[in-house]
Design a protein around this motif. Structure first.
Motif, PDB file in Angstrom:
ATOM      1  N   SER A 186     -21.602  19.538 -25.806  1.00  0.00           N
ATOM      2  CA  SER A 186     -22.930  20.372 -25.058  1.00  0.00           C
ATOM      3  C   SER A 186     -22.563  21.796 -25.561  1.00  0.00           C
ATOM      4  O   SER A 186     -21.750  22.202 -26.076  1.00  0.00           O
ATOM      5  N   THR A 187     -23.431  22.488 -24.887  1.00  0.00           N
ATOM      6  CA  THR A 187     -23.514  24.206 -25.105  1.00  0.00           C
ATOM      7  C   THR A 187     -22.506  24.698 -24.140  1.00  0.00           C
ATOM      8  O   THR A 187     -22.454  26.122 -24.236  1.00  0.00           O
ATOM      9  N   LEU A 188     -21.649  24.050 -23.375  1.00  0.00           N
ATOM     10  CA  LEU A 188     -20.871  24.661 -22.263  1.00  0.00           C
ATOM     11  C   LEU A 188     -19.764  25.345 -23.053  1.00  0.00           C
ATOM     12  O   LEU A 188     -19.123  24.803 -24.007  1.00  0.00           O
ATOM     13  N   THR A 189     -19.551  26.715 -22.519  1.00  0.00           N
ATOM     14  CA  THR A 189     -18.383  27.479 -23.296  1.00  0.00           C
ATOM     15  C   THR A 189     -17.541  28.219 -21.963  1.00  0.00           C
ATOM     16  O   THR A 189     -18.325  28.782 -21.304  1.00  0.00           O
ATOM     17  N   ARG A 248     -30.602  29.348 -41.734  1.00  0.00           N
ATOM     18  CA  ARG A 248     -29.413  29.743 -41.242  1.00  0.00           C
ATOM     19  C   ARG A 248     -28.105  29.494 -42.227  1.00  0.00           C
ATOM     20  O   ARG A 248     -27.883  28.531 -42.761  1.00  0.00           O
ATOM     21  N   VAL A 249     -27.169  30.579 -42.071  1.00  0.00           N
ATOM     22  CA  VAL A 249     -26.145  30.533 -43.089  1.00  0.00           C
ATOM     23  C   VAL A 249     -24.794  30.697 -42.436  1.00  0.00           C
ATOM     24  O   VAL A 249     -24.652  31.273 -41.516  1.00  0.00           O
ATOM     25  N   PRO A 280     -12.987  23.217 -29.628  1.00  0.00           N
ATOM     26  CA  PRO A 280     -12.678  24.314 -30.476  1.00  0.00           C
ATOM     27  C   PRO A 280     -12.418  25.500 -29.838  1.00  0.00           C
ATOM     28  O   PRO A 280     -13.189  25.881 -28.813  1.00  0.00           O
ATOM     29  N   LEU A 281     -11.433  26.219 -30.174  1.00  0.00           N
ATOM     30  CA  LEU A 281     -10.882  27.384 -29.377  1.00  0.00           C
ATOM     31  C   LEU A 281     -11.279  28.520 -30.527  1.00  0.00           C
ATOM     32  O   LEU A 281     -10.713  28.584 -31.563  1.00  0.00           O
ATOM     33  N   VAL A 282     -12.161  29.556 -30.377  1.00  0.00           N
ATOM     34  CA  VAL A 282     -12.678  30.543 -30.975  1.00  0.00           C
ATOM     35  C   VAL A 282     -12.382  32.155 -30.664  1.00  0.00           C
ATOM     36  O   VAL A 282     -12.425  32.154 -29.578  1.00  0.00           O
ATOM     37  N   VAL A 283     -11.907  32.861 -31.150  1.00  0.00           N
ATOM     38  CA  VAL A 283     -11.424  34.282 -31.086  1.00  0.00           C
ATOM     39  C   VAL A 283     -12.309  35.204 -31.942  1.00  0.00           C
ATOM     40  O   VAL A 283     -11.956  35.303 -33.151  1.00  0.00           O
ATOM     41  N   ARG A 284     -12.864  36.302 -31.592  1.00  0.00           N
ATOM     42  CA  ARG A 284     -13.544  37.174 -32.188  1.00  0.00           C
ATOM     43  C   ARG A 284     -12.844  38.697 -31.530  1.00  0.00           C
ATOM     44  O   ARG A 284     -12.610  38.931 -30.508  1.00  0.00           O
ATOM     45  N   ALA A 285     -12.687  39.606 -32.600  1.00  0.00           N
ATOM     46  CA  ALA A 285     -12.314  41.036 -32.009  1.00  0.00           C
ATOM     47  C   ALA A 285     -12.927  42.086 -33.232  1.00  0.00           C
ATOM     48  O   ALA A 285     -12.959  41.684 -34.332  1.00  0.00           O
ATOM     49  N   GLN A 286     -13.158  43.351 -32.661  1.00  0.00           N
ATOM     50  CA  GLN A 286     -13.795  44.243 -33.385  1.00  0.00           C
ATOM     51  C   GLN A 286     -12.661  44.768 -34.758  1.00  0.00           C
ATOM     52  O   GLN A 286     -11.500  44.886 -34.362  1.00  0.00           O
ATOM     53  N   PRO A 336     -22.050  24.964 -36.935  1.00  0.00           N
ATOM     54  CA  PRO A 336     -23.283  25.542 -37.842  1.00  0.00           C
ATOM     55  C   PRO A 336     -24.312  26.294 -37.171  1.00  0.00           C
ATOM     56  O   PRO A 336     -25.085  26.814 -37.640  1.00  0.00           O
ATOM     57  N   TYR A 337     -24.356  26.348 -35.673  1.00  0.00           N
ATOM     58  CA  TYR A 337     -25.353  27.030 -35.043  1.00  0.00           C
ATOM     59  C   TYR A 337     -24.642  28.364 -34.388  1.00  0.00           C
ATOM     60  O   TYR A 337     -25.333  29.318 -34.701  1.00  0.00           O
ATOM     61  N   ARG A 338     -23.694  28.132 -33.776  1.00  0.00           N
ATOM     62  CA  ARG A 338     -23.138  29.243 -33.068  1.00  0.00           C
ATOM     63  C   ARG A 338     -22.494  30.364 -33.908  1.00  0.00           C
ATOM     64  O   ARG A 338     -22.611  31.359 -33.563  1.00  0.00           O
ATOM     65  N   ASP A 339     -22.068  29.860 -35.065  1.00  0.00           N
ATOM     66  CA  ASP A 339     -21.444  30.764 -35.930  1.00  0.00           C
ATOM     67  C   ASP A 339     -22.387  31.090 -37.204  1.00  0.00           C
ATOM     68  O   ASP A 339     -21.551  31.694 -38.120  1.00  0.00           O
ATOM     69  N   ALA A 340     -23.622  30.698 -37.339  1.00  0.00           N
ATOM     70  CA  ALA A 340     -24.294  31.106 -38.386  1.00  0.00           C
ATOM     71  C   ALA A 340     -24.954  32.288 -38.108  1.00  0.00           C
ATOM     72  O   ALA A 340     -25.288  32.951 -37.080  1.00  0.00           O
ATOM     73  N   VAL A 341     -25.420  33.043 -39.292  1.00  0.00           N
ATOM     74  CA  VAL A 341     -26.530  34.195 -39.286  1.00  0.00           C
ATOM     75  C   VAL A 341     -27.782  33.563 -39.861  1.00  0.00           C
ATOM     76  O   VAL A 341     -27.833  32.607 -40.339  1.00  0.00           O
TER      77      VAL A 341
END
Length: 266
Positions: free
Chosen positions: A47-50, A125-126, A72-78, A140-145
């Protein structure tokens, strides 16, 4: 055809219980220093639950209400490239589970998406996947531009390594680049992805009596057994017909679902 399962609805009861806790530590890949202010996400596969949290000064983020499973565990930082891993959790409310991810600097990867005539493809979508990982953790959706009106795209930060870039759009077949080498220091903006017209699967869903079934969900899946298979869906119209476009030319499985039953895999 769709076999009839039951003409009486069955009640559904959902029982909730307390979930587990996961502490995620985020560090720099070079020296191991903690990364404060990193955004941490645990994503549901189904699902889209996060679940989201932000690391503190010690580089630790706490996620609560976590059930049992693998996600999936995903981490982003500036200033860093995104990092991800699969995380298995027990869901035990009496146990604090731990995970660690390290972040490396990243560089931008940019280019254009065009059709077979060289015209720009807008709203494609890329997404980038690490070519060195057999099962990359990427959505492929949440990580795409999304490409602009001129077909341009820019992936903000990718770490050093070998990457493939995939574009998908409307009636076009998805296209994937050859491996692209990044050194982690120099950005690249010379990528061109060329899209061709996609394949189409169309048909009609009928019940055992031969009557059309409106509102059935039809799924197209990559043929063969895989732990995770790419899929596309569509709903049948009032006449029971469906059409799914923009498919990659390859063998697929087709299955229909409805509240009254399900079809065999075609």
């Amino acid at each position: 055809a769709l076999p009839i399962l039951s003409d009486r609805p069955e009640p559904v009861t959902l029982r909730m219980r307390k979930g587990g806790t996961v502490e995620v530590t985020v560090t720099e890949r070079g020296g191991g220093a903690p990364v404060a202010g990193a955004e941490v996400e645990l994503r549901s596969w189904v699902s889209t639950l996060t679940w989201k949290a932000t690391t503190n000064a010690a580089g630790v983020a706490t996620l609560t209400g976590i059930g049992a499973g693998s996600s999936p565990l995903v981490v982003r930082a500036q200033g860093y490239a995104q990092a991800a891993m699969m995380l298995g959790t027990s869901g035990n409310p009496d146990t604090v589970e731990h995970a660690t991810l390290s972040l490396a600097p990243g560089v931008a990867l940019a280019g254009r998406v065009v059709d077979d005539k060289g015209m720009p493809v807008a709203n494609a979508r890329v997404v980038a996947t690490n070519a060195s990982e057999p099962l990359p953790v990427v959505d492929p959706y949440r990580d795409a531009v999304v490409t602009g009106a001129d077909g341009s795209f820019s992936l903000a930060r990718l770490s050093a390594g070998s990457w493939r870039v995939t574009a998908s759009a409307g009636d076009y077949a998805p296209t994937t680049s050859a491996p692209i080498a990044l050194d982690g220091e120099h950005a690249r903006s010379d990528i061109e992805l060329r899209m061709l017209a996609g394949a189409v699967v169309r048909g009609t869903v009928k019940d055992p009596a031969g009557a059309p079934v409106p509102g059935a969900e039809v799924s197209i899946l990559v043929h063969g057994y895989l732990p995770w298979r790419a899929s596309r869906q569509a709903l049948t119209d009032a006449s029971g017909t469906f059409s799914i476009r923009g498919l990659e030319p390859r063998a697929v499985d087709v299955v229909a679902w409805h509240e009254s039953g399900a079809s065999a895999i075609a």
